[in-house]
Design a protein around this motif. Structure first.
Motif, short mmCIF file in Angstrom:
data_model
loop_
_atom_site.label_atom_id
_atom_site.label_comp_id
_atom_site.label_asym_id
_atom_site.label_seq_id
_atom_site.Cartn_x
_atom_site.Cartn_y
_atom_site.Cartn_z
N ARG A 1 -63.28 47.97 -1.68
CA ARG A 1 -62.61 48.45 -0.46
C ARG A 1 -63.62 48.93 0.57
NH1 ARG A 1 -58.42 53.20 -1.37
NH2 ARG A 1 -57.14 51.45 -2.11
N GLU A 2 -63.49 48.56 1.83
CA GLU A 2 -62.55 47.58 2.37
C GLU A 2 -63.28 46.26 2.51
OE1 GLU A 2 -61.87 49.46 6.15
OE2 GLU A 2 -61.52 51.38 5.17
N HIS A 3 -62.62 45.15 2.25
CA HIS A 3 -63.23 43.84 2.46
C HIS A 3 -62.88 43.39 3.88
CE1 HIS A 3 -65.01 39.99 1.32
NE2 HIS A 3 -64.03 39.42 2.01
N LEU A 4 -63.92 43.10 4.66
CA LEU A 4 -63.73 42.72 6.06
C LEU A 4 -63.45 41.22 6.16
CD1 LEU A 4 -63.84 43.52 9.07
CD2 LEU A 4 -66.31 43.09 8.98
N HIS A 5 -62.29 40.87 6.67
CA HIS A 5 -61.92 39.46 6.80
C HIS A 5 -62.19 38.90 8.19
CE1 HIS A 5 -59.84 38.09 3.08
NE2 HIS A 5 -59.86 39.39 2.84
N TRP A 6 -62.20 39.78 9.20
CA TRP A 6 -62.34 39.26 10.56
C TRP A 6 -62.67 40.40 11.49
CZ3 TRP A 6 -57.75 37.44 14.07
CH2 TRP A 6 -58.20 36.56 15.07
N MET A 7 -63.50 40.13 12.48
CA MET A 7 -63.74 41.11 13.53
C MET A 7 -64.00 40.40 14.85
SD MET A 7 -66.58 44.17 13.96
CE MET A 7 -65.83 45.20 12.70
N VAL A 8 -63.33 40.88 15.89
CA VAL A 8 -63.50 40.36 17.24
C VAL A 8 -63.66 41.55 18.18
CG1 VAL A 8 -62.60 38.86 19.06
CG2 VAL A 8 -62.00 38.40 16.67
N THR A 9 -64.68 41.53 19.01
CA THR A 9 -64.89 42.60 19.99
C THR A 9 -64.72 42.05 21.41
OG1 THR A 9 -67.28 42.22 20.18
CG2 THR A 9 -66.53 43.68 18.41
N ASP A 10 -64.72 42.95 22.36
CA ASP A 10 -64.67 42.60 23.79
C ASP A 10 -63.47 41.71 24.14
OD1 ASP A 10 -67.01 44.03 24.27
OD2 ASP A 10 -68.29 42.30 23.85
#
Length: 230
Positions: A135-144
């Motif tokens: 925990r936590e497993h990051l599946h996706w990240m989008v900024t801006d």
């Protein structure tokens, strides 16, 4: 918003009356029926539709332990709409892994395009809910992500990883944060496992979430086997 109900809610008034009981299964049934009609409305009506679901669903992020285990208590201030191939994601909805292989559409309904947002998608139940030591497993990240657009207009700093849980029912959480300005995320993550949303938002001065939603997912054959028993 005026006190009058949206037009489509009048046609489903009998369903909403039923969900005023304390049975969570009935509430989930009501949300499922509402989601069926989601694709029939214009974008402006869909926004009203989502706000109506949020009011009717009580405190699902608390009941689902998303608030507490992943996020601190917050008040939603931005209308975020998440869909997989047109299917609306609402709190507690179950998706088959085969239904979430393609990147979802995440709309940020905020009128000012000069305001930017960061989206994170995490699995707090990795590798399994009984022992979530990753925990936590990051599946996706989008900024801006500019307001009044969707995630495709942002900067993808962690590519979308298809949810594919091997054991148990996993929660997959989308959380949206308002940035102080463009390119405000100066410490993007480098690893997926043991990501910490609270630490990340603190390091990048993002504050509390402005919107969040989660869905449930488990192995495809496990879903089918459980449905067979019922």
């Amino acid at each position: 918003m005026s006190s009058a109900s949206p037009p489509y809610t009048k046609r489903l008034s009998s369903v909403h009356t039923t969900t005023q009981t304390t049975d969570p299964a009935l509430s989930l049934l009501s949300l499922s029926l509402l989601s069926i009609s989601f694709s029939l409305f214009s974008s402006s009506t869909r926004a009203v539709h989502v706000r109506y679901i949020m009011r009717r669903s009580g405190e699902p992020l608390v009941m689902g332990r998303v608030v507490g285990e992943v996020l601190d208590p917050f008040t939603p201030t931005v209308n975020m709409v998440v869909t997989y191939s047109g299917d609306l994601v609402f709190n507690g909805r179950e998706f088959f892994p085969s239904s979430v292989t393609l990147k979802p559409r995440v709309e940020v309904n905020w009128g000012d395009m000069r305001t930017f947002f960061t989206l994170v998608m995490i699995d707090p139940d990795a590798p399994n809910p009984s022992d979530p030591h990753l925990r936590e497993h990051l599946h996706w990240m989008v900024t801006d992500i500019p307001g009044a657009t969707d995630a495709s207009f942002g900067r993808e700093v962690m590519q979308y990883e298809v949810p594919n849980p091997s054991t148990g029912i996993h929660r997959f959480v989308f959380a949206l944060f308002r940035q102080k300005g463009r390119e405000a995320v100066v410490m993007p993550p480098t690893l997926r496992d043991r990501f910490n949303t609270r630490r990340f938002t603190s390091e990048n001065d993002l504050g509390l979430p402005v919107a969040a939603v989660y869905f449930n997912c488990q192995r495809e054959n496990a879903c089918r086997r459980r449905r067979t028993y019922h």
